[in-house]
Every structure is written in structure tokens, then in C-alpha cells.
Design an enzyme around this catalytic site. Structure first.
Site, PDB file in Angstrom:
ATOM      1  N   LYS B  76       0.861  -1.179   0.000  1.00 45.47           N
ATOM      2  CA  LYS B  76       0.000   0.000   0.000  1.00 45.47           C
ATOM      3  C   LYS B  76       0.899   1.231   0.000  1.00 45.47           C
ATOM      4  O   LYS B  76       1.920   1.248   0.698  1.00 45.47           O
ATOM      5  CB  LYS B  76      -0.884  -0.037   1.247  1.00 45.47           C
ATOM      6  CG  LYS B  76      -1.911   1.086   1.346  1.00 45.47           C
ATOM      7  CD  LYS B  76      -2.799   0.917   2.579  1.00 45.47           C
ATOM      8  CE  LYS B  76      -3.871   1.995   2.650  1.00 45.47           C
ATOM      9  NZ  LYS B  76      -4.761   1.821   3.822  1.00 45.47           N
ATOM     10  N   SER B 151      -9.786   1.943   2.997  1.00 48.20           N
ATOM     11  CA  SER B 151      -8.888   2.705   2.167  1.00 48.20           C
ATOM     12  C   SER B 151      -7.869   1.862   1.407  1.00 48.20           C
ATOM     13  O   SER B 151      -7.250   2.368   0.467  1.00 48.20           O
ATOM     14  CB  SER B 151      -8.136   3.727   3.019  1.00 48.20           C
ATOM     15  OG  SER B 151      -7.283   3.068   3.929  1.00 48.20           O
ATOM     16  N   SER B 175     -10.136  -0.425   7.159  1.00 47.99           N
ATOM     17  CA  SER B 175      -9.517  -0.254   5.838  1.00 47.99           C
ATOM     18  C   SER B 175      -8.811  -1.479   5.258  1.00 47.99           C
ATOM     19  O   SER B 175      -8.386  -1.430   4.101  1.00 47.99           O
ATOM     20  CB  SER B 175      -8.528   0.912   5.863  1.00 47.99           C
ATOM     21  OG  SER B 175      -9.214   2.131   5.857  1.00 47.99           O
TER      22      SER B 175
END
Lengths: 95, 483
Positions: B76, B151, B175
Site C-alpha cells: 500500500k 482505504s 480499511s
């Protein structure tokens, strides 16, 4: 509870965020709805509750105050918008 | 090759059926061919990946390979990666090339893993649909018109589309678990303090925790074991030893006490989603578990509590982005105040600015007691209810999300509607607990997840409980059409 334009402008100043004239109406409306939403918290009975300090009830770990890393200023300043002689440049603060 | 799990890939690499370079090349070509429609990557690091793969092949040839040596992964874009742009999904860090690696990144690098690139995400991890990214929304491979969740939406979409066998993620209010559920994969959010936060760009420091998105619980166990453990560079890192997660995957579930919070199965839950969760509970009954109803009465207050605590911490954490030392700086600032205000006003997107403003407001003079202090008390109340529940049950189960993936743009006009999407995941972060989401069905062709929640540091048990279900079901093996 609805926030006023003045309150929102004052929060934006504290947060160092520019909000343009075109945006301000929308920001007031959305921020007001968020504050209304979190106001639900006032309904909870928390008379005998201590505020949480840490999710694991852990204390803060301390370490001895000794240098263990080398100075890497030059590497870090590669990402800076403007530097001179190892210093970060900003607009003139004192006339 | 891309359909194999990490455990299978590892066996193939050790047996020299194919090399890490071949595997890496194959996945890079899939990213090239398929990611145009998904937008799951912000940066692809092809050159570095092939070099790392070649090094991994040499390590395997010398007989020094571990279970993760030569296995490709995606990080990420919230994790700092030395020499590679680390944007956090924001214009603010569009030009930021990290001078160091996050602990998560260096540990997985040391294990011999091969980074394919950095995945798309909501800006500064603030969002539940991946629509707040400066780099554009990510699309759900199951239906490109729908969101992948957020997210960690890029990480989730990349793993679901078989572009990478594993991706890292972070979970502040859901997330990792929410996007894992919406794309039909396994997502693990460990206990607060289990995985180092060093080099992970901070959103809300008392809630943030790094974890993994994989296809199976077995794969999650392998990667989590390598990234967990004490780190002197993170002041909230736990000194608790890391158990061998994959060693206990097969343990029996005979006598396992499962609790289902009644507040998770209320009228807010989609009826087909509920049916999928109930069918999963039946599988656990057949495996020897007992299922009972428990109550978490303050659950409804978890979302308002979160939207005080998280923005408050974010407003403080994001004050470092000032246009002086790194990151975006506006053109021609008139003076220092103008430099701060315009760099931040232009560098941050709308949702990030909204949260900074909310946080600044609730912390400002005269409001602190009514909001922040009150929220920290309700937070303790929620944690207490979990502790009470875990006196009677070993694991809590329920849905991960109220419904399957929604369409892009469906929830962007009203922030509260978007916030309420995390109703089942947020309380877990407030209490610092570990949580796992595993695929448990399809609703109108879209995946939904079963959420497992355990007491602090019960990752081994949760992974065991997830793994046993995956041996009895095939939802985690379903593949979106075209991938």
C-alpha cells in the site's frame, strides 16, 4: 447545531488551511452535519468511566538518551522544496 | 502461476518448477494488461522487482530460501519505500521519494519478498471506497462500476484480480477488512501494537495498524508472521513474542464458543448478506462450535466516537505537511502564513481537509471536554463491552459490511452515509482488537465477508478459525470473470 461561517473560517485559520470563497458554503454545511452527527455522543452515560489512554493499557516505553543514528540531513533535504547551505528556505519572516 | 497461493508458489519455487524471475515477469505482464481498467497501482517498480527476483533465485539456488523468498507482493502506498515514490494517495506527497524503508517493508524484503509496486488508496487512508485518491478511484474487479472498498482498495483489487498473491494494507477503522470483504479475499487487521507502525504514514496513531490482504488464511499466516514483532522504533510496539501462526492452522474447532453480537445482525444489514453470514455460522456448528448471541450495546456509538478520535489525531499528525521540509509547496507564496495555508489548501483533497477541520474543531478551546474527552470515555465503554463478551465466548462473528460493494459515486455527496458503511468494523479499532474478514458468499454476483474478532493477541486462533472454514468452503477460490 449549525456552525457559522465565522466559526469555520476560524477553524480553517487554526488548521492553516486555505478555503476559497467558492468553497466556504459547502464546507460550512458538511462540517455542521459532521458535528451534528458526533453530538450523539452526549447521550452516552459515562459517569463512572475513565477516558481510554491506550488500547492495550500499556505504559510509555522509555529509552536511554543516547545518539544511535548518524546525521542524514543531506539525504532528507533531497525532498525539500527549497534549500540553501543545508537550510530550509521559506519566505522572509522578519523585515 | 497467478492462480496459485503463496504456499503453493513457495513449493514450486523451491522445487524449481519456475523461477522467481519468471513469476515476477508474469505478474508484471498481468499488471500491464489488466490494471488499466482497475487502477489498483500508483507506481509499478518493474526494474527493482526483477532485480529482487533474480537475487531471490540465487538465494534459493544456494539453499538459503525461506517460505517467502521470491514471492512477489505489493505495498500500500502508505508504507515508506526507500528510493520509491511514497504518495499516500495525495497530491501533497506526489513528489515524495522516501529516504528509508518502513519496518514492514524492510522485514518482508529481508524475507526475500519481491515488491511489484505501490498500490492505490484513499488519500491519507481517509475513505471507505478508494474514491478520495489523488490518482483516481480503483475499480472492483467483480464489477468495474462498483468500488473495491477502502482505504486499502488498490491492495484489495490487486489481490482479487490475481495481479499479486499478497498486498499489505493498513486498518484504522476497517480499511483492510472492508475492502477484503467487498472483493472476496482474506484481510487481517492484527492487534494494535502487533506490527510496527514505523515508516507507515500516520493517520490516527492510536487506531492505525498494518496487516495483510491475501487469498487464504494460510497465506496471511505466512506473511503476518514475517512482518510482526517488536520494533524499538515504534513506541507502541508490543514486546509480546510472535507465535508460529501457520503451525496452529489445523487445530480442531471442537468446543469453540462463537458469539454473534445482536447489534451486528440488525435491520441495517442486507438480508442476503445476513443469509450468507448465517450459512457460515452453520459451517462452524458442523465443525463443532457452539454459537450464541451476545450484546455490545454501545456499538451504535462507535462511528461517532471514531469521527472525533480519528480526525483529532489526524489534525495533529497532518500538521507536519507544511510545504517547508518535504511535499507539495504552492507557487509564489506571499509570506509564511500564505505558504502554509495554500500549500495545505492545494495539496490536500476535500475529505482530508474535512477531517483536519473536524479534528481541529473538536480539540479547540471550549470543546475539548464535550468531544474528545467524551469520545475517549465512550471508547473505554466500548472496549469494556468487548472484554465482557470475551468472558463468555472465544471469538465474535458477524458481517464485515452492511451490504456488498456499492457503485462509484453512490456515497460521495454525503460524508455521513460513507462513514456509516464502517459500522461493523470501527469498534474493533477503538478497542485495539484483531479482526479478520473472509469471503462467505456472493450477493447479486458480488462478494461479502464474514468478520471474526478475537481478544488482544489472538491472531493465531483467528487464523486457525478462518483456515478451517476455508477448508470447508470455496468462496475464497472464486475468481472475478476476466481475471
Amino acid at each position: 447545531m449549525s456552525l457559522t461561517k465565522q466559526e469555520v473560517e476560524s477553524v480553517a485559520r487554526l488548521a492553516r488551511l486555505e478555503i476559497t470563497e467558492g468553497e466556504i458554503g459547502r464546507v460550512v454545511e458538511k462540517l455542521s452535519s459532521i458535528i451534528d452527527f458526533v453530538d450523539q455522543l452526549q447521550t452516552a452515560n459515562t459517569d463512572d468511566v475513565m477516558p481510554m489512554a491506550h488500547p492495550l493499557d500499556m505504559g510509555q516505553r522509555l529509552r536511554t538518551d543516547e545518539i544511535f543514528e548518524a546525521d542524514q540531513r543531506n539525504r532528507y533535504q533531497v525532498n525539500a522544496p527549497e534549500v540553501e547551505a543545508g537550510l530550509y528556505l521559506v519566505p522572509k519572516v522578519i523585515e | 502461476m497467478h492462480k496459485k497461493t503463496i504456499a503453493e508458489l513457495s513449493r514450486s519455487l523451491q522445487a524449481r518448477e519456475f523461477s522467481s524471475v519468471e513469476l515476477t515477469r508474469h505478474l508484471l505482464s498481468r499488471i500491464d494488461a489488466l490494471d488499466g481498467g482497475l487502477n489498483s497501482f500508483i507506481t509499478v517498480t518493474a526494474e527493482g522487482a526483477l532485480a529482487a527476483a533474480a537475487a531471490a533465485d540465487e538465494r534459493i539456488a544456494r539453499g538459503e530460501g525461506g517460505p517467502l523468498t521470491g514471492i512477489p507482493l505489493a505495498h500500500k502506498d502508505i508504507f515508506c519505500t526507500e528510493g520509491v515514490r511514497t504518495s499516500c494517495g495525495s497530491r501533497m506527497l506526489d513528489n515524495f521519494v522516501s529516504p528509508y524503508d518502513a519496518t514492514v517493508v524492510s522485514r518482508l524484503k529481508d524475507a526475500g519478498m519481491v515488491m511489484l509496486g505501490k498500490t492505490n488508496m484513499d488519500e491519507f487512508a481517509m475513505g471507505s471506497s478508494n474514491e478520495t485518491s489523488f490518482y483516481g478511484p480503483v475499480h472492483n474487479p467483480w464489477d468495474l462500476k462498483t468500488v473495491p472498498g477502502g482505504s486499502s482498495g488498490g491492495s484489495a483489487a490487486a489481490v482479487a484480480a490475481r495481479l499479486a498473491p499478497v498486498a499489505t494494507g493498513t486498518d484504522t477503522g476497517g480499511s483492510i477488512r472492508q475492502p477484503a470483504a467487498l472483493v472476496g479475499i482474506t484481510g487481517v487487521k492484527p492487534t494494535y501494537g502487533r506490527v510496527s507502525r514505523y515508516g507507515m504514514i500516520a493517520f490516527a496513531s492510536s487506531l492505525d495498524q498494518a496487516g495483510v490482504l491475501t487469498r487464504t488464511a494460510e497465506d496471511a499466516a505466512l506473511v503476518l508472521e514475517a512482518m510482526s514483532g517488536f520494533d524499538p522504533r515504534d513506541s507502541t510496539s508490543s514486546p509480546a513474542p510472535v507465535p508460529c501462526y501457520h503451525g496452529s492452522l489445523q487445530e480442531s474447532l471442537e468446543g469453540l464458543r462463537v458469539g454473534v453480537p445482536e447489534e451486528f445482525m440488525d435491520e441495517g444489514l442486507d438480508s442476503e448478506n445476513r443469509a450468507a453470514v448465517e450459512a457460515a455460522l452453520d459451517v462452524y456448528r458442523a465443525l463443532g462450535a457452539t454459537v450464541s448471541t451476545v450484546s455490545l450495546p454501545s456499538l451504535a456509538l462507535s462511528v461517532p466516537t471514531y469521527y472525533v478520535v480519528a480526525p483529532a489525531e489526524a489534525s495533529s499528525n497532518l500538521s507536519r505537511f507544511d510545504g517547508v521540509r518535504f511535499g507539495y509547496r504552492c507557487d509564489d507564496p506571499a509570506d509564511l502564513l500564505d505558504l502554509y495555508q495554500r500549500s495545505r489548501g492545494e495539496g490536500f483533497g476535500d475529505e482530508v481537509k474535512r477531517r483536519i477541520m473536524t479534528g481541529t474543531y473538536v480539540l479547540s478551546a471550549g470543546y475539548y471536554d464535550a468531544y474528545y474527552l467524551k469520545a475517549q470515555k465512550v471508547r473505554e465503554l466500548i472496549a469494556r463491552e468487548f472484554r465482557q463478551a470475551f468472558q463468555h465466548v472465544d471469538v465474535l462473528m458477524g458481517p464485515t459490511t452492511p451490504a456488498p460493494a456499492f457503485e462509484l459515486g453512490a456515497k460521495t455527496t454525503d460524508p455521513i452515509t460513507m462513514y456509516l458503511n464502517d459500522i461493523y468494523t470501527i469498534a474493533v479499532n477503538l478497542a485495539g482488537l484483531p479482526g479478520v474478514s473472509i469471503p462467505c458468499g456472493l450477493v447479486q454476483g458480488l462478494p461479502v465477508g464474514l468478520q471474526l474478532i478475537g481478544p488482544h493477541f489472538s491472531e493465531a486462533r483467528l487464523l486457525n478459525v478462518a483456515h478451517r472454514y476455508q477448508q470447508e468452503s470455496d468462496w475464497h477460490q472464486r475468481l472475478p470473470v476476466g481475471y
